[in-house]
Design a protein around this motif. Sequence first.
Motif, short mmCIF file in Angstrom:
data_model
loop_
_atom_site.label_atom_id
_atom_site.label_comp_id
_atom_site.label_asym_id
_atom_site.label_seq_id
_atom_site.Cartn_x
_atom_site.Cartn_y
_atom_site.Cartn_z
N ASP A 77 -37.23 -73.00 7.47
CA ASP A 77 -38.68 -73.13 7.55
C ASP A 77 -39.23 -72.78 8.93
OD1 ASP A 77 -39.04 -73.81 4.92
OD2 ASP A 77 -38.88 -75.98 5.26
N GLN A 78 -38.36 -72.68 9.91
CA GLN A 78 -38.76 -72.20 11.22
C GLN A 78 -38.81 -70.67 11.29
OE1 GLN A 78 -36.02 -74.03 13.94
NE2 GLN A 78 -36.80 -76.10 13.59
N GLY A 79 -38.43 -70.01 10.19
CA GLY A 79 -38.51 -68.56 10.12
C GLY A 79 -37.18 -67.85 10.12
N ALA A 80 -36.09 -68.55 10.40
CA ALA A 80 -34.77 -67.89 10.44
C ALA A 80 -34.39 -67.43 9.04
CB ALA A 80 -33.73 -68.85 10.99
N ARG A 81 -33.78 -66.26 8.96
CA ARG A 81 -33.32 -65.73 7.68
C ARG A 81 -31.89 -65.19 7.81
NH1 ARG A 81 -36.89 -68.43 6.33
NH2 ARG A 81 -38.65 -67.95 4.95
N LEU A 197 -33.35 -60.12 10.23
CA LEU A 197 -34.57 -60.36 9.46
C LEU A 197 -35.06 -61.77 9.74
CD1 LEU A 197 -36.50 -59.32 7.20
CD2 LEU A 197 -35.01 -60.52 5.60
N ARG A 198 -36.32 -61.88 10.06
CA ARG A 198 -36.91 -63.18 10.37
C ARG A 198 -38.32 -63.23 9.80
NH1 ARG A 198 -36.16 -67.42 13.77
NH2 ARG A 198 -38.03 -68.52 14.46
N ALA A 199 -38.69 -64.36 9.23
CA ALA A 199 -40.03 -64.54 8.69
C ALA A 199 -40.89 -65.29 9.71
CB ALA A 199 -39.98 -65.31 7.38
N ARG A 200 -42.15 -64.96 9.75
CA ARG A 200 -43.06 -65.74 10.59
C ARG A 200 -43.26 -67.10 9.93
NH1 ARG A 200 -47.96 -61.48 11.79
NH2 ARG A 200 -46.74 -59.96 12.99
N ALA A 341 -44.91 -71.39 1.05
CA ALA A 341 -44.11 -70.63 2.01
C ALA A 341 -43.60 -71.49 3.16
CB ALA A 341 -44.94 -69.46 2.56
N HIS A 342 -44.40 -72.45 3.62
CA HIS A 342 -44.01 -73.20 4.82
C HIS A 342 -42.93 -74.25 4.55
CE1 HIS A 342 -46.96 -75.85 2.93
NE2 HIS A 342 -46.49 -76.84 3.66
N ALA A 418 -45.95 -61.70 6.33
CA ALA A 418 -45.41 -60.85 7.38
C ALA A 418 -43.99 -61.28 7.71
CB ALA A 418 -46.28 -60.96 8.63
N VAL A 419 -43.10 -60.30 7.89
CA VAL A 419 -41.72 -60.57 8.27
C VAL A 419 -41.37 -59.65 9.41
CG1 VAL A 419 -41.09 -61.24 5.94
CG2 VAL A 419 -40.79 -58.88 6.63
N THR A 420 -40.37 -60.06 10.19
CA THR A 420 -39.88 -59.24 11.28
C THR A 420 -38.55 -58.65 10.88
OG1 THR A 420 -40.98 -60.67 12.86
CG2 THR A 420 -39.28 -59.21 13.71
N THR A 421 -38.42 -57.34 10.94
CA THR A 421 -37.20 -56.67 10.55
C THR A 421 -36.31 -56.43 11.74
OG1 THR A 421 -38.12 -54.47 10.86
CG2 THR A 421 -38.50 -55.50 8.73
N GLN A 422 -35.15 -55.74 11.50
CA GLN A 422 -34.22 -55.49 12.57
C GLN A 422 -34.79 -54.57 13.63
OE1 GLN A 422 -33.80 -54.74 9.37
NE2 GLN A 422 -32.67 -52.83 9.04
N THR A 423 -35.87 -53.85 13.32
CA THR A 423 -36.47 -52.96 14.31
C THR A 423 -37.48 -53.69 15.19
OG1 THR A 423 -38.24 -52.34 12.78
CG2 THR A 423 -36.22 -51.02 12.74
N GLY A 424 -37.78 -54.95 14.81
CA GLY A 424 -38.73 -55.73 15.59
C GLY A 424 -40.16 -55.47 15.21
#
Length: 436
Positions: A77-81, A197-200, A341-342, A418-424
């Motif tokens: 839930d902190q965004g780690a994937r 991969l990380r989620a906001r 989501a949260h 929104a998610v953060t991918t390996q490219t940032g």
Amino acid sequence: MAITTKIRPRALVRASGGPRYAVALAVDALGTGLLRPFLLLYGVLVLRLSASATGIAMTAGVVVALVCMPAVGRWLDQGARSTVVAASMLVRVVGVALLLATPAGHGWPFAAAALFLGIGNQAWPAAHAALVATVAHGRERDAALAAGRALRNAGLGVGALLATVCLAGGPTALRALAAVTGLAYLAAGALAWSVRLRARPATAPPRGRADGSAPRMRALLAANVVYVFCLNVPEIALPLVLVTRLHASPVWSAAVFVANTVLVVALQVPVTVLMSRFSRRSVLALAGVVLAVSYLGFLAATSLGGGWGAPAVALVSVPCTIGEIIYAGSATALVTALAPAHVLGRALARFQLSTGLGLAVSPAAITALASRGSTALWGSLAAATLLSASAVATEKDLPTRLSGHPGRTPSGCVSSAAVTTQTGQSAVARQEVEPR
């Protein structure tokens, strides 16, 4: 409105986390198949522990590992994937290292190894589901979860087959298999971590909103404990019945297990896509009905005895596997659809707790019921599963769609996550909202 999904292999790979992540899953499953089915043999043949002591250590490792699930849920839930997925793989490297370092006759180091292996095995399903739920949405997510299960079963089957061939080498071969398993976990963990991969983290809604906390899902979680018994039917219940009741050759048990694996690999995605015409809750209830009917079929098959009993049991195992496939394709997908989501990580962690509990108690429950006869075993399983299906079908979902949460919108609308991918870079995934 019915929502269907076509099977597009490339899109399915992307929705499942991408090619690199798919390779990580395959390597992890292959390594797991090499050792996990033979961990009891490792304790008995290599470490020279008693079968009872080995079994108790393995069970304790699984049960104690469940205590870690709330922490895994909060981490998600902190965004780690991908980090959590990689950690679930790498912690098993520690377990294998302890296994290889355990001297013969020492039970406590083996118990510690079983604990670390159990932590990884319990954390992985929730972490994987959260990762897929971040990359894909709607029915595409359901198909991606199904594809991950099919891929994992294929890897487990191939690994177990290779290990079976190597078992002729005795204790030395088992040590070698453990070492290869550790290397596979290490490689898989590195690949999963490299996905990055990380989620906001989703912002929690104000107090008093309907979706301010994780959905209780009491009936669903309680029913899941019973549903999970179907996963141990091919491995525990059927061999027990075939060998001790029908006095059939162990070849029948092996054939049923192989058929179960092949059917899951071949049909998990197509059946999940086919069932996307209906709500996930209805499909999960249907799975319970199919499983209950198959249990009654086993009761009828075992009553035949003689030369017809074993073939009849093998035949009934096919609809039982279909029920398992329907269950696996809808249960986790329903949780991801219900959870805001949260609190997705905590909801998945609670669901995995119920799954782990079911897997932990089912061997003891199945063997205890089997000792009282076929009617007690299959009749009890059928009744409990039908009751669970009824509870799933009648449970009411909390009204979260109109609450204003960014991850839930009214039916027919589309939201973005929104998610953060390996490219940032920031990637926006479109989420369809359909009946659950």
